[in-house]
Design a protein around this motif. Structure first.
Motif, short mmCIF file in Angstrom:
data_model
loop_
_atom_site.label_atom_id
_atom_site.label_comp_id
_atom_site.label_asym_id
_atom_site.label_seq_id
_atom_site.Cartn_x
_atom_site.Cartn_y
_atom_site.Cartn_z
N GLU A 192 0.83 -1.21 0.00
CA GLU A 192 0.00 0.00 0.00
C GLU A 192 0.87 1.26 0.00
N LYS A 193 1.98 1.23 0.76
CA LYS A 193 2.89 2.37 0.77
C LYS A 193 3.46 2.63 -0.62
N GLN A 194 3.87 1.55 -1.28
CA GLN A 194 4.43 1.70 -2.63
C GLN A 194 3.37 2.22 -3.61
N THR A 195 2.15 1.73 -3.48
CA THR A 195 1.07 2.19 -4.35
C THR A 195 0.82 3.68 -4.14
N MET A 196 0.79 4.11 -2.89
CA MET A 196 0.59 5.53 -2.60
C MET A 196 1.72 6.37 -3.18
N LEU A 197 2.97 5.91 -3.03
CA LEU A 197 4.10 6.66 -3.58
C LEU A 197 4.03 6.73 -5.10
N ASP A 198 3.65 5.61 -5.73
CA ASP A 198 3.55 5.60 -7.20
C ASP A 198 2.50 6.57 -7.69
N ILE A 199 1.39 6.64 -6.98
CA ILE A 199 0.29 7.49 -7.42
C ILE A 199 0.54 8.95 -7.08
N LEU A 200 1.09 9.22 -5.92
CA LEU A 200 1.25 10.59 -5.47
C LEU A 200 2.51 11.27 -5.97
N THR A 201 3.51 10.52 -6.44
CA THR A 201 4.73 11.12 -6.95
C THR A 201 4.54 11.43 -8.42
N PRO A 202 4.56 12.71 -8.78
CA PRO A 202 4.38 13.06 -10.19
C PRO A 202 5.63 12.70 -11.00
N PRO A 203 5.47 12.45 -12.26
CA PRO A 203 6.63 12.11 -13.09
C PRO A 203 7.52 13.33 -13.29
N PRO A 204 8.83 13.13 -13.40
CA PRO A 204 9.74 14.27 -13.61
C PRO A 204 9.58 14.81 -15.02
N ARG A 205 9.87 16.11 -15.16
CA ARG A 205 9.85 16.72 -16.48
C ARG A 205 11.07 16.22 -17.26
N GLU A 206 10.96 16.24 -18.57
CA GLU A 206 12.07 15.81 -19.40
C GLU A 206 13.25 16.74 -19.22
N GLY A 207 14.44 16.15 -19.15
CA GLY A 207 15.66 16.94 -19.03
C GLY A 207 16.01 17.29 -17.60
N THR A 208 15.20 16.91 -16.64
CA THR A 208 15.53 17.19 -15.24
C THR A 208 15.55 15.88 -14.47
N SER A 209 16.39 15.83 -13.48
CA SER A 209 16.43 14.65 -12.63
C SER A 209 15.34 14.79 -11.58
N PRO A 210 14.87 13.70 -11.01
CA PRO A 210 13.81 13.79 -10.02
C PRO A 210 14.20 14.64 -8.81
N SER A 211 15.46 14.59 -8.43
CA SER A 211 15.87 15.35 -7.24
C SER A 211 15.83 16.85 -7.51
N SER A 212 16.27 17.29 -8.70
CA SER A 212 16.24 18.74 -8.99
C SER A 212 14.79 19.21 -9.18
N TRP A 213 13.96 18.36 -9.71
CA TRP A 213 12.55 18.70 -9.88
C TRP A 213 11.88 18.84 -8.51
N TRP A 214 12.18 17.92 -7.59
CA TRP A 214 11.60 17.96 -6.26
C TRP A 214 12.08 19.19 -5.50
N ARG A 215 13.36 19.54 -5.67
CA ARG A 215 13.91 20.72 -5.00
C ARG A 215 13.24 22.01 -5.51
N SER A 216 12.91 22.04 -6.80
CA SER A 216 12.28 23.24 -7.34
C SER A 216 10.87 23.42 -6.77
N LEU A 217 10.19 22.34 -6.44
CA LEU A 217 8.87 22.43 -5.83
C LEU A 217 8.93 22.89 -4.38
N GLN A 218 10.01 22.55 -3.69
CA GLN A 218 10.11 22.89 -2.27
C GLN A 218 10.44 24.35 -2.05
N LYS A 219 10.93 25.05 -3.06
CA LYS A 219 11.31 26.47 -2.90
C LYS A 219 10.13 27.37 -2.81
#
Length: 158
Positions: free
Chosen positions: A131-158
């Motif tokens: 269930e935890k994995q399902t929630m993470l899969d559904i709630l984590t949006p896909p990264p934009r092209e050309g960006t790594s998931p970590s840089s994308w996540w950092r841009s949302l936190q700002k």
């Protein structure tokens, strides 16, 4: 006047037509083999009949029709499409449609169970690892092209 080469060529063409027709006709004795592959007496007679019909100037369609009239529709490997054979012809589509429907229902069910898992989180009920994995899969949006998931996540936190 036909030359020897023309006679040989015509014999080869007739033999190729006869073999082609024989490959598409089921042996009435064996059932699982074509009359071209079968050595049953009836298969030998049917091959001779086909060659005789070709020599008589009949077309392939006329030969198939004669075989179907004499031995029934099951003598041909490709029966015609009509109301009686519709289930046979359409059964692969029905099976594929049912499988796709089951798959879509399971995916829908997985997504609709998210609200139940979210309510359980609010209530303090622990989630299973699946269930935890399902929630993470559904709630984590896909990264934009050309960006790594970590840089994308950092841009949302700002």
């Amino acid at each position: 006047m036909e030359t020897e080469h023309d006679v040989v060529r015509n014999a080869q063409v007739m033999d190729a037509r006869a073999r082609n027709i024989s490959h598409n006709v089921r042996c009435t004795e064996c059932g699982s083999q074509s009359i071209e592959d079968s050595q049953a007496d009836v298969a030998i007679l049917l091959r001779k009949l086909i060659r005789d019909e070709i020599q008589a100037g009949k077309s392939d369609k006329e030969i198939y029709k004669k075989l179907e009239e004499d031995f029934g529709e099951t003598v041909l490997y490709a029966p015609k499409f009509d109301l009686q054979t519709a289930a046979i012809w359409l059964s692969p589509l029905l099976v594929a449609g049912a499988a796709a429907g089951i798959w879509a229902y399971k995916k829908h069910r997985q997504k609709t169970n998210v609200h139940i898992m979210a309510l359980n989180l609010v209530r303090g009920v622990p989630l299973t690892p699946k269930e935890k994995q399902t929630m993470l899969d559904i709630l984590t949006p896909p990264p934009r092209e050309g960006t790594s998931p970590s840089s994308w996540w950092r841009s949302l936190q700002k």
